[in-house]
Write an enzyme that holds these catalytic residues in place. Structure first.
Site, PDB file in Angstrom:
ATOM      1  N   ASP A 190     -12.898   0.882  -8.286  1.00  0.00           N
ATOM      2  CA  ASP A 190     -11.440   1.052  -8.254  1.00  0.00           C
ATOM      3  C   ASP A 190     -10.840  -0.122  -9.030  1.00  0.00           C
ATOM      4  O   ASP A 190     -11.267  -1.125  -9.118  1.00  0.00           O
ATOM      5  CB  ASP A 190     -10.827   0.620  -6.695  1.00  0.00           C
ATOM      6  CG  ASP A 190      -9.462   1.083  -6.514  1.00  0.00           C
ATOM      7  OD1 ASP A 190      -9.300   1.992  -5.813  1.00  0.00           O
ATOM      8  OD2 ASP A 190      -8.668   0.535  -6.965  1.00  0.00           O
ATOM      9  N   HIS A 233      -6.099  13.905  -5.880  1.00  0.00           N
ATOM     10  CA  HIS A 233      -7.009  14.342  -5.780  1.00  0.00           C
ATOM     11  C   HIS A 233      -8.112  13.605  -5.019  1.00  0.00           C
ATOM     12  O   HIS A 233      -8.275  12.438  -4.815  1.00  0.00           O
ATOM     13  CB  HIS A 233      -7.714  13.818  -7.305  1.00  0.00           C
ATOM     14  CG  HIS A 233      -9.115  14.432  -7.806  1.00  0.00           C
ATOM     15  ND1 HIS A 233      -9.263  15.260  -8.714  1.00  0.00           N
ATOM     16  CD2 HIS A 233     -10.183  14.594  -6.937  1.00  0.00           C
ATOM     17  CE1 HIS A 233     -10.490  15.624  -8.971  1.00  0.00           C
ATOM     18  NE2 HIS A 233     -11.213  15.229  -7.772  1.00  0.00           N
ATOM     19  N   HIS A 292     -10.443  11.376  -2.573  1.00  0.00           N
ATOM     20  CA  HIS A 292     -11.119  10.464  -2.748  1.00  0.00           C
ATOM     21  C   HIS A 292     -11.347   9.696  -1.673  1.00  0.00           C
ATOM     22  O   HIS A 292     -10.653   9.680  -0.789  1.00  0.00           O
ATOM     23  CB  HIS A 292     -10.567   9.450  -3.792  1.00  0.00           C
ATOM     24  CG  HIS A 292      -8.987   9.048  -3.653  1.00  0.00           C
ATOM     25  ND1 HIS A 292      -8.124  10.098  -3.973  1.00  0.00           N
ATOM     26  CD2 HIS A 292      -8.527   7.883  -3.286  1.00  0.00           C
ATOM     27  CE1 HIS A 292      -7.018   9.202  -3.682  1.00  0.00           C
ATOM     28  NE2 HIS A 292      -7.310   7.999  -3.176  1.00  0.00           N
TER      29      HIS A 292
HETATM   30  P1  DGP Z   1      -4.693   5.999  -3.102  1.00  0.00           P
HETATM   31  O1  DGP Z   1      -3.734   5.168  -2.643  1.00  0.00           O
HETATM   32  O2  DGP Z   1      -5.638   6.200  -1.415  1.00  0.00           O
HETATM   33  O3  DGP Z   1      -4.563   7.202  -3.534  1.00  0.00           O
HETATM   34  O4  DGP Z   1      -5.867   5.298  -3.893  1.00  0.00           O
HETATM   35  C1  DGP Z   1      -5.960   5.624  -5.222  1.00  0.00           C
HETATM   36  C2  DGP Z   1      -6.732   4.609  -5.949  1.00  0.00           C
HETATM   37  O5  DGP Z   1      -7.012   4.823  -7.154  1.00  0.00           O
HETATM   38  C3  DGP Z   1      -5.962   3.063  -5.895  1.00  0.00           C
HETATM   39  O6  DGP Z   1      -6.949   2.351  -5.012  1.00  0.00           O
HETATM   40  C4  DGP Z   1      -6.202   2.461  -7.132  1.00  0.00           C
HETATM   41  C5  DGP Z   1      -7.162   3.565  -7.959  1.00  0.00           C
HETATM   42  N1  DGP Z   1      -6.822   3.762  -9.351  1.00  0.00           N
HETATM   43  C6  DGP Z   1      -5.346   4.220  -9.752  1.00  0.00           C
HETATM   44  N2  DGP Z   1      -5.453   4.668 -11.103  1.00  0.00           N
HETATM   45  C7  DGP Z   1      -6.841   4.354 -11.401  1.00  0.00           C
HETATM   46  C8  DGP Z   1      -7.518   4.181 -12.511  1.00  0.00           C
HETATM   47  O7  DGP Z   1      -6.898   4.580 -13.738  1.00  0.00           O
HETATM   48  N3  DGP Z   1      -8.792   3.704 -12.726  1.00  0.00           N
HETATM   49  C9  DGP Z   1      -9.408   3.377 -11.537  1.00  0.00           C
HETATM   50  N4  DGP Z   1     -10.701   3.184 -11.574  1.00  0.00           N
HETATM   51  N5  DGP Z   1      -8.917   3.384 -10.257  1.00  0.00           N
HETATM   52  C10 DGP Z   1      -7.577   3.833 -10.426  1.00  0.00           C
END
Ligand code: DGP
Length: 110
Positions: free
Chosen positions: A29, A94, A96
């Site tokens: 994350d 999406h 996760h």
């Molecule tokens: P949620 O809030 O449950 O939809 O979690 C989305 C997660 O995705 C959040 O913890 C941050 C992560 N995230 C958002 N953009 C990116 C990215 O560009 N790269 C990565 N590795 N994580 C990301």
């Protein structure tokens, strides 16, 4: 489709890969909430938990088990979360699973 995690899967946005198989991809994350914070996603676009079929759930949960062992959190324990919809604070549409561990987590979840 303008999906951030589909772009990560396509390699258009870089990510720190933790695990990959034919159906599942996992990466760190960008904003870790624990020493270990991995996002586990299906390679096919599924919006959220409500749209997930049982075969994909099985694949995701098998990956959880593998990644927990690989990341060294299986013995001490960890937490998995999948936010769904507005009240669930899902920000990326999406599906996760967040895998959090590496330290004692808060007892509250909401
Ligand atoms: P949620 O809030 O449950 O939809 O979690 C989305 C997660 O995705 C959040 O913890 C941050 C992560 N995230 C958002 N953009 C990116 C990215 O560009 N790269 C990565 N590795 N994580 C990301």
């Amino acid at each position: 489709m303008d999906c951030l995690f589909c772009k990560i899967l396509a390699g258009e946005i870089p990510s720190q890969k933790v695990y990959e198989d034919d159906n599942v991809y996992a990466f760190r994350d960008i904003n870790p909430q624990a020493p270990v914070h991995v996002l586990i996603i299906p390679k096919k676009h599924i919006a959220n938990v409500l749209e997930c079929d049982l075969q994909t759930w099985t694949q995701l949960l098998q990956a959880v088990q593998t990644i927990a062992a690989q990341e060294g959190v299986a013995e001490d324990g960890f937490r998995i979360i999948s936010n769904c919809g507005d009240n669930g604070c899902q920000s990326v549409h999406h599906l996760h699973i967040h895998l959090l561990g590496g330290a004692k987590l808060r007892e509250t979840m909401a």
